[in-house]
Motif scaffolding. Structure first.
Motif, PDB file in Angstrom:
ATOM      1  N   GLN A   1       0.847  -1.189   0.000  1.00 18.17           N
ATOM      2  CA  GLN A   1       0.000   0.000   0.000  1.00 18.17           C
ATOM      3  C   GLN A   1       0.886   1.243   0.000  1.00 18.17           C
ATOM      4  O   GLN A   1       1.930   1.269   0.637  1.00 18.17           O
TER       5      GLN A   1
ATOM      6  N   GLN B   1       0.375   4.042   1.483  1.00 17.09           N
ATOM      7  CA  GLN B   1       0.446   4.563   2.846  1.00 17.09           C
ATOM      8  C   GLN B   1       0.209   3.415   3.818  1.00 17.09           C
ATOM      9  O   GLN B   1      -0.524   3.528   4.786  1.00 17.09           O
TER      10      GLN B   1
ATOM     11  N   ARG C   1      -7.171   4.588   1.768  1.00 18.90           N
ATOM     12  CA  ARG C   1      -6.510   4.260   3.034  1.00 18.90           C
ATOM     13  C   ARG C   1      -7.520   3.961   4.138  1.00 18.90           C
ATOM     14  O   ARG C   1      -7.346   3.014   4.911  1.00 18.90           O
TER      15      ARG C   1
END
Length: 185
Positions: free
Chosen positions: A59, A61, A115
Motif C-alpha cells: 500500500q 500509505q 486508506r
C-alpha cells in the motif's frame, strides 16, 4: 519450475498441513512466553499476520495498516470475555482468504483501495482474530508477548522482497484461506 508452480506447490503443502495446525498446548499456558508462542501456533492467525505485512508493504500509505491491525487485535482480545460471535472460526478463515487476496492483488488494487477502507478492513479482520486469541490468553504478560510476536510476524511479511514475490505469497495465503473455509474452519 515457474513461480506459479512453486506457489501452487506451497499452497498444496499448506493445505495438507491443516490438520496439524490447530492451537496445540505448548506446555506453557501463562506468561510472556505463552503469549509469544500463541500467534505462531495457529495456522490461520499466522497467515493473516503475514498477509497484513505483505499488503501493508504494497500500500502507498501502508505504514498505518500494521499498527491498526495490532491495536484492533488487542481490542478484540480484551473484549473476548463478553463478546461472542457465531461462526467465529469461519469468519477468521474468511479473513485469511480476504487478506491473502488483497496482498495478491495489491499492485493493481492499491490505487482503488482508499486508506480509510484499508484500515477498516484490516481493523475488522484484526478484531475477529483478537476475539479468538483473547479466549485463550491469560493475563497481561501473555497479552504483551502475543502483541510482540504478532508484530514480528507482520514485519516478516512486510520484509519479503519484491512485489511479485509478495503477490505470489499473498495468493498462496488466499488459497490457504479458501482451503480453511472448505474444511469448515
Amino acid at each position: 519450475m515457474t513461480t506459479m508452480h512453486k506457489a501452487g506447490l506451497m499452497a498444496a503443502a499448506m493445505a495438507l498441513a491443516l490438520p496439524a495446525a490447530a492451537h496445540p498446548g505448548h506446555g506453557v499456558e501463562i506468561g510472556f512466553l505463552a503469549g509469544c508462542l500463541h500467534p505462531l501456533t495457529g495456522f490461520d492467525h499466522l497467515l493473516a499476520l503475514l498477509a497484513v505485512g505483505l499488503w501493508s508493504r504494497q500500500q502507498r500509505q501502508g505504514a498505518v495498516l500494521a499498527p491498526s491491525f495490532l491495536v484492533m487485535m488487542a481490542l478484540g482480545a480484551s473484549c473476548a470475555g463478553f463478546v461472542t460471535l457465531p461462526l467465529l472460526e469461519t469468519s477468521i478463515a474468511a479473513t485469511v482468504l480476504l487478506l491473502g487476496a488483497l496482498a495478491a492483488c495489491a499492485p493493481s488494487v492499491q490505487a482503488r483501495v482508499p486508506r480509510e477502507v484499508a484500515v477498516l478492513t484490516v481493523g475488522a479482520c484484526a478484531f475477529l482474530h483478537g476475539l479468538a486469541h483473547g479466549r485463550e490468553l491469560a493475563g497481561m504478560a501473555s497479552g504483551a508477548g502475543f502483541i510482540l510476536a504478532s508484530c514480528l510476524v507482520i514485519a516478516a511479511g512486510a520484509a519479503l522482497p519484491g512485489p511479485r514475490l509478495r503477490r505470489v505469497f499473498g495468493a498462496a495465503i488466499g488459497a490457504a484461506g479458501l482451503c480453511l473455509l472448505a474444511v469448515g474452519a
